[in-house]
Scaffold this motif. Structure first.
Motif, PDB file in Angstrom:
ATOM      1  N   LEU A 179      39.884  47.740  22.997  1.00 33.75           N
ATOM      2  CA  LEU A 179      38.574  47.974  23.607  1.00 33.75           C
ATOM      3  C   LEU A 179      38.695  48.595  24.996  1.00 33.75           C
ATOM      4  O   LEU A 179      37.710  48.928  25.628  1.00 33.75           O
ATOM      5  N   PHE A 180      39.931  48.717  25.484  1.00 32.64           N
ATOM      6  CA  PHE A 180      40.114  49.199  26.843  1.00 32.64           C
ATOM      7  C   PHE A 180      40.693  50.604  26.879  1.00 32.64           C
ATOM      8  O   PHE A 180      41.288  51.010  27.862  1.00 32.64           O
ATOM      9  N   SER A 181      40.531  51.323  25.798  1.00 35.22           N
ATOM     10  CA  SER A 181      41.177  52.624  25.686  1.00 35.22           C
ATOM     11  C   SER A 181      40.884  53.543  26.872  1.00 35.22           C
ATOM     12  O   SER A 181      41.732  54.317  27.295  1.00 35.22           O
ATOM     13  N   SER A 182      39.696  53.433  27.412  1.00 36.40           N
ATOM     14  CA  SER A 182      39.276  54.400  28.427  1.00 36.40           C
ATOM     15  C   SER A 182      39.993  54.244  29.766  1.00 36.40           C
ATOM     16  O   SER A 182      39.567  54.794  30.762  1.00 36.40           O
ATOM     17  N   GLY A 183      41.052  53.474  29.818  1.00 33.51           N
ATOM     18  CA  GLY A 183      41.836  53.426  31.055  1.00 33.51           C
ATOM     19  C   GLY A 183      41.613  52.174  31.861  1.00 33.51           C
ATOM     20  O   GLY A 183      42.555  51.537  32.298  1.00 33.51           O
ATOM     21  N   TRP A 184      40.395  51.764  32.036  1.00 29.17           N
ATOM     22  CA  TRP A 184      40.232  50.513  32.755  1.00 29.17           C
ATOM     23  C   TRP A 184      39.735  49.423  31.850  1.00 29.17           C
ATOM     24  O   TRP A 184      39.234  49.657  30.762  1.00 29.17           O
ATOM     25  N   SER A 185      39.865  48.233  32.355  1.00 25.94           N
ATOM     26  CA  SER A 185      39.697  47.066  31.507  1.00 25.94           C
ATOM     27  C   SER A 185      38.690  46.122  32.131  1.00 25.94           C
ATOM     28  O   SER A 185      39.056  45.239  32.897  1.00 25.94           O
ATOM     29  N   VAL A 186      37.439  46.340  31.821  1.00 22.72           N
ATOM     30  CA  VAL A 186      36.405  45.496  32.392  1.00 22.72           C
ATOM     31  C   VAL A 186      35.843  44.563  31.326  1.00 22.72           C
ATOM     32  O   VAL A 186      35.406  44.993  30.264  1.00 22.72           O
ATOM     33  N   ILE A 187      35.880  43.288  31.654  1.00 21.72           N
ATOM     34  CA  ILE A 187      35.332  42.263  30.765  1.00 21.72           C
ATOM     35  C   ILE A 187      33.877  42.047  31.159  1.00 21.72           C
ATOM     36  O   ILE A 187      33.597  41.670  32.296  1.00 21.72           O
ATOM     37  N   PRO A 188      32.951  42.277  30.247  1.00 22.44           N
ATOM     38  CA  PRO A 188      31.537  42.327  30.598  1.00 22.44           C
ATOM     39  C   PRO A 188      30.875  40.971  30.737  1.00 22.44           C
ATOM     40  O   PRO A 188      29.967  40.644  29.975  1.00 22.44           O
ATOM     41  N   VAL A 189      31.302  40.173  31.701  1.00 21.50           N
ATOM     42  CA  VAL A 189      30.677  38.869  31.932  1.00 21.50           C
ATOM     43  C   VAL A 189      30.232  38.756  33.388  1.00 21.50           C
ATOM     44  O   VAL A 189      30.784  39.420  34.259  1.00 21.50           O
ATOM     45  N   THR A 190      29.243  37.930  33.628  1.00 17.13           N
ATOM     46  CA  THR A 190      28.876  37.607  35.010  1.00 17.13           C
ATOM     47  C   THR A 190      29.655  36.356  35.418  1.00 17.13           C
ATOM     48  O   THR A 190      30.240  35.666  34.582  1.00 17.13           O
ATOM     49  N   GLN A 191      29.623  36.067  36.705  1.00 16.80           N
ATOM     50  CA  GLN A 191      30.314  34.867  37.173  1.00 16.80           C
ATOM     51  C   GLN A 191      29.644  33.611  36.625  1.00 16.80           C
ATOM     52  O   GLN A 191      30.287  32.575  36.480  1.00 16.80           O
ATOM     53  N   GLN A 192      28.368  33.724  36.315  1.00 19.41           N
ATOM     54  CA  GLN A 192      27.686  32.586  35.693  1.00 19.41           C
ATOM     55  C   GLN A 192      28.272  32.290  34.314  1.00 19.41           C
ATOM     56  O   GLN A 192      28.432  31.125  33.938  1.00 19.41           O
ATOM     57  N   HIS A 193      28.618  33.332  33.576  1.00 20.00           N
ATOM     58  CA  HIS A 193      29.257  33.100  32.282  1.00 20.00           C
ATOM     59  C   HIS A 193      30.608  32.417  32.463  1.00 20.00           C
ATOM     60  O   HIS A 193      30.945  31.485  31.740  1.00 20.00           O
ATOM     61  N   VAL A 194      31.358  32.908  33.425  1.00 19.19           N
ATOM     62  CA  VAL A 194      32.665  32.295  33.683  1.00 19.19           C
ATOM     63  C   VAL A 194      32.482  30.822  34.035  1.00 19.19           C
ATOM     64  O   VAL A 194      33.164  29.939  33.500  1.00 19.19           O
ATOM     65  N   ALA A 195      31.515  30.562  34.930  1.00 16.57           N
ATOM     66  CA  ALA A 195      31.259  29.178  35.335  1.00 16.57           C
ATOM     67  C   ALA A 195      30.926  28.313  34.123  1.00 16.57           C
ATOM     68  O   ALA A 195      31.471  27.215  33.966  1.00 16.57           O
ATOM     69  N   ASP A 196      30.058  28.797  33.274  1.00 17.10           N
ATOM     70  CA  ASP A 196      29.634  28.006  32.115  1.00 17.10           C
ATOM     71  C   ASP A 196      30.734  27.879  31.065  1.00 17.10           C
ATOM     72  O   ASP A 196      30.655  27.037  30.180  1.00 17.10           O
ATOM     73  N   THR A 197      31.719  28.732  31.140  1.00 15.80           N
ATOM     74  CA  THR A 197      32.860  28.586  30.232  1.00 15.80           C
ATOM     75  C   THR A 197      33.864  27.580  30.782  1.00 15.80           C
ATOM     76  O   THR A 197      34.441  26.795  30.038  1.00 15.80           O
ATOM     77  N   ILE A 202      28.624  27.507  39.725  1.00 19.28           N
ATOM     78  CA  ILE A 202      28.679  28.940  40.001  1.00 19.28           C
ATOM     79  C   ILE A 202      29.314  29.217  41.369  1.00 19.28           C
ATOM     80  O   ILE A 202      30.097  30.160  41.518  1.00 19.28           O
ATOM     81  N   VAL A 203      29.023  28.377  42.335  1.00 21.33           N
ATOM     82  CA  VAL A 203      29.574  28.588  43.676  1.00 21.33           C
ATOM     83  C   VAL A 203      31.091  28.424  43.677  1.00 21.33           C
ATOM     84  O   VAL A 203      31.820  29.267  44.202  1.00 21.33           O
ATOM     85  N   HIS A 204      31.533  27.364  43.065  1.00 16.64           N
ATOM     86  CA  HIS A 204      32.975  27.133  43.054  1.00 16.64           C
ATOM     87  C   HIS A 204      33.694  28.182  42.212  1.00 16.64           C
ATOM     88  O   HIS A 204      34.825  28.567  42.518  1.00 16.64           O
ATOM     89  N   THR A 205      33.040  28.631  41.192  1.00 12.31           N
ATOM     90  CA  THR A 205      33.608  29.705  40.376  1.00 12.31           C
ATOM     91  C   THR A 205      33.802  30.959  41.219  1.00 12.31           C
ATOM     92  O   THR A 205      34.845  31.622  41.159  1.00 12.31           O
ATOM     93  N   ASN A 206      32.799  31.252  42.007  1.00 13.21           N
ATOM     94  CA  ASN A 206      32.896  32.435  42.865  1.00 13.21           C
ATOM     95  C   ASN A 206      34.087  32.330  43.810  1.00 13.21           C
ATOM     96  O   ASN A 206      34.882  33.264  43.953  1.00 13.21           O
TER      97      ASN A 206
END
Lengths: 250, 250
Positions: A179-197, A202-206
């Motif tokens: 999925l990253f063929s185009s050279g860069w590798s961006v995972i399409p999540v917000t920090q809120q998603h990371v926090a909830d995972t 959210i603050v500590h995740t940041n």
DNA sequence: CGGAAAATTGATAATTGTCAATCGTCGTGG
DNA sequence: CCACGACGATTGACAATTATCAATTTTCCG
């Protein structure tokens, strides 16, 4: 925001863009024939659409054809836990199909297209195509394995380790799907998603992600996470990385 | 401590003590015949024996006939996370059988007896007994569901809620198996097990369990946890409880 | 009886959460 | 073109939760 998916006939399985990937195991002609027959169309959702909702009786079974999404559960007071992410090739709605009601929801992170399979024909699949039935069990076992890893991570890793693990995990899954063929590798999540995972605020995740960025492991880019040093992330998490042999695609 | 299980011929499936439980779905005669043929014996372990170890190639597939155990993973530095508990009727080793190497370990909490199935004959099961194949997938989906719940709990519930959830979960699973017939209901775990399941330290787990005991919800008894008020635990956890229809047994 | 494992406790430290702003980006409407 | 508003990212201060340390006590077993 589209909540109802848009149904189309879709492309026939013989032209499936996923199947040629080296990641997936080869498919016998007769299996391809059956799956073509099993598939009744495609369903497209916009980013942040609800693909399946907890409590629903799911009429169908799906395979993700393109796009990113996530499975989650919520407590009554609104606390949300993301259980896993879904990517192309993943089966969605199997729990609901087998056991009745969905016990989790699925939301699109990006525009998502699903292949739709007729639930009624599942019995036929088991009867006539034991190899495909085996594949279904295999895929369920794979999901279980991912959940095991996630559980270990949330239960026993520190915030920084957890974040490193999660980003490395998502990066590797996406990388094997090319999925990253185009050279860069961006995972399409917000920090809120990371926090909830990760089970963090959210603050500590940041603050945690900042630490990873300070070490040069990643950068928070437009609309997601850009991975700079996958080996560094793996080392920090103390994780060997995904070991996935060829896997089935239905 | 027994690490190697003791192998015996065991009882024939027709005399299975588990199958008559109302919890399990009825079994057709031909299914019974096949499973009898599929089963090659029994394996008995003592309490705290290692039943399966991470990294092992498991030759066989098992069903728990009696006893309690738990699945866990460890980080390199020794931190341990318990993923789930195994009880009679659960299948064990499926991940390893399907995907090669075991990625988690399983340890006995009490003396455990497993039914042993010949891995080679799994293909035959899929070929000749689609209903049993379906059951296998069903059981894998059930495990996934339990893991989802656990993940939600560890990620988003407070320590007290988490503990209440875990105890209620174990209580309900054991209750449906009628393991508490003798009047009282003791779950055979140490506080260390609880800690490693909840992702908490042993000290904090102890203090958390004390709070539950102070509310009259449970008492820590000899060799385990004695549940006093299951409804109170469910309410505290904000959990509806297990909703399990009849389930398959292989 | 002795020793080991498990449970308990209090004191203190580290981690993580909550609150309350601020800032930046981006798309929309005026 | 610019103002406005929404959402996401970021920060600092402070509070709550959870971990760690260091004993003790209790229970279990040979």
């Amino acid at each position: 925001m589209i909540t109802e998916g848009k149904f189309t006939k879709g492309t026939p399985c013989r032209d499936c863009p996923l199947r040629p990937l080296p990641l997936f195991r080869p498919f016998k002609a007769e299996e391809l024939a059956f799956v073509s027959h099993f598939k009744i169309g495609e369903l497209a959702f916009g980013a942040s659409a609800t693909i399946l909702a907890e409590g629903e009786q799911s009429e169908h079974l799906f395979t993700v054809l393109s796009g990113w999404g996530f499975r989650y559960k919520m407590l009554d007071d609104g606390r949300r836990q993301i259980l896993n992410y879904v990517m192309p090739g993943d089966i969605v709605g199997l729990q609901g199909t087998l056991m009745g009601e969905m016990q989790h929801s699925i939301e699109a992170l990006s525009p998502v297209v699903l292949c739709v399979f007729q639930r009624d024909r599942l019995a036929e699949l088991y009867r006539e195509h034991p190899d495909l039935a085996y594949d279904l069990t295999w895929i369920a076992a794979r999901e279980e394995r991912m959940l095991d890893e996630n559980l270990l991570s949330i239960g026993r890793r520190s915030a920084v380790e957890r974040a490193a693990y999660l980003i490395a995990f998502l990066y590797q899954r996406a990388a094997t799907l090319e999925l990253f063929s185009s050279g860069w590798s961006v995972i399409p999540v917000t920090q809120q998603h990371v926090a909830d995972t990760l089970g963090l605020s959210i603050v500590h995740t940041n603050k945690t992600l900042k630490k990873l960025a300070a070490r040069g492991l990643l950068r928070w880019a437009e609309k997601g996470c850009d991975v700079h040093d996958i080996d560094g992330l793996l080392a920090l998490a103390g994780w060997d990385g995904l070991s996935e042999p060829k896997r089935p695609l239905i």
